[in-house]
Design a protein around this motif. Sequence first.
Motif, PDB file in Angstrom:
ATOM      1  N   THR A 170       0.850  -1.196   0.000  1.00 52.75           N
ATOM      2  CA  THR A 170       0.000   0.000   0.000  1.00 52.75           C
ATOM      3  C   THR A 170       0.886   1.246   0.000  1.00 52.75           C
ATOM      4  N   THR A 173       1.193   7.508   2.549  1.00 53.43           N
ATOM      5  CA  THR A 173       0.463   8.759   2.345  1.00 53.43           C
ATOM      6  C   THR A 173       1.404   9.840   1.782  1.00 53.43           C
ATOM      7  N   GLU A 466      -2.117   5.004   2.230  1.00 49.77           N
ATOM      8  CA  GLU A 466      -3.309   5.468   1.519  1.00 49.77           C
ATOM      9  C   GLU A 466      -4.541   4.662   1.911  1.00 49.77           C
ATOM     10  N   GLY A 467      -5.650   5.362   2.115  1.00 51.11           N
ATOM     11  CA  GLY A 467      -6.911   4.693   2.411  1.00 51.11           C
ATOM     12  C   GLY A 467      -7.141   4.435   3.891  1.00 51.11           C
ATOM     13  N   ASP A 469      -7.912   5.329   7.671  1.00 49.81           N
ATOM     14  CA  ASP A 469      -8.680   6.422   8.269  1.00 49.81           C
ATOM     15  C   ASP A 469      -8.376   6.511   9.763  1.00 49.81           C
TER      16      ASP A 469
END
Length: 490
Positions: A170, A173, A466-467, A469
Amino acid sequence: MRRRDFLFAAVGSAGLLGASGLLDRASAYASILAEASAHVYTRRNVYCLTATSPEIMAYKKAIGLMRALPATNAVSWLAQANIHGAFGPPARMIANACQHNQTFFLSWHRMYVYFFERIVRKQFGTSSFALPYWGYAPAGRRDLPPMFRTPTAGNALYDGTRSAAINAGTPITASLVDSGAALAQTSFWNFTNTLNGTPHGAVHIACGGNMTQFATAGQDPIFWLHHCNIDRLWEVWLDSGGGRVDPTGDNTWMTTSFDFYDENGATVSLTGAQVVDIACQLRYQYENSLCGRRVVLDPDWWKHLTSLRLPAAAVTAKLDTLGRRPALPDSVLVAQSLAALRLGGKPVETTLPITDEGKARIAALERDPQGGARIDLVLDGVTVDGTPAAAYEIYIDLPAGAAADYRGPHFVGILNLFGASTRDAHQDKREAQIVPLTLAFLQLRAARLWSEDSVRVTFVPRGLTEGADPAKRLGAATPVTIGRVTVVVR
Ligand SMILES: [Cu+2]
């Protein structure tokens, strides 16, 4: 090699500059060029390599062999990691020596990676071995390089302590790997302070596991590629010009000496003055990050030159003044938080009233931005319970309701949680995070976005990858504490 490196190598090894400063005696230079090219190792972007590239195969093999050696052996994997940080290292070994302060962060890690690379090359690798660098960038790739995340038996590059998301590929960020805020700085101290947090500390935290603590970071094989990239960004910064120079006028930076182990296990030491020119003094260079688009060197390039001059002394002196400012003059408190902050899954904002003396100092800085004064945000006593589950973007005077965008003028960096876990044995070694604000101040001031009476600091949580929360992940928990937030003018 790049022209700048060649020039340095040539000047350094032969001193052939004529009295006029004009480069001539072309044939002599051609032979120096050939000589220098043959002895300068090239560090390449890992994204340009595959699992079967010679560098990767050699590195993998070396890790296996080094791990088989006891920690009392100076060239073992553990002994090398212990130099950075360690839990209970063997007696009389170099250990827990890492420098994460503004003075030696860049130079110490340059020396550390340099000797590690020599060990791999001589003892376990190939004679042409150079460490690859992890060339993450906002416009490029931000995933852990594939060969580091294949969990097959015998893949020495895999580290199971990393976060599951990172080992699944992944992307990290975007704001965490962005070096824009650091590269925009023109003084060495502002550059090193900004870079230390972003991307340096942020990438340590994003990897998770061993990489999050001083005492274990060097045990993750990606550590060495991450620090290669931090070292490369120092070169990218210097090459950007505009007064960006090393602090060669700072005696402490130049002469303080640090110990390491060389490729034969002998104790060796280096000073800042010995590592300012990577091609000439340390015999390595960085290939640019554009895979497959290597600049092919024309061996006769010097024949096309009519003149090539070094900058005149007067110009050099002017350029140097920015980087040669004193490191840490006395500071004047501009604003201070009154209570510790707790950070969790939601943005947290604190407004610090500016003192009268602070207003006067800021006004003086605005009248004379070249005068040597600087504004810093200082974050003391930063701790996190357990392993960090989120990153925090830091914004200055972000207007109410405005979107937090790390590419905008309000963004100043990422809260540095590297080594901040209360579980880290060397938590006490941590120093306050210094976030340079001078550039943001001048930009916000010009755009009339700087508040006269107070400094508003906003911490915006982001997922590490990323993704992710943070609000969902953390719920009502607030695992991060910032003991004190201050703004100072030096
Ligand atoms: Cu590091």
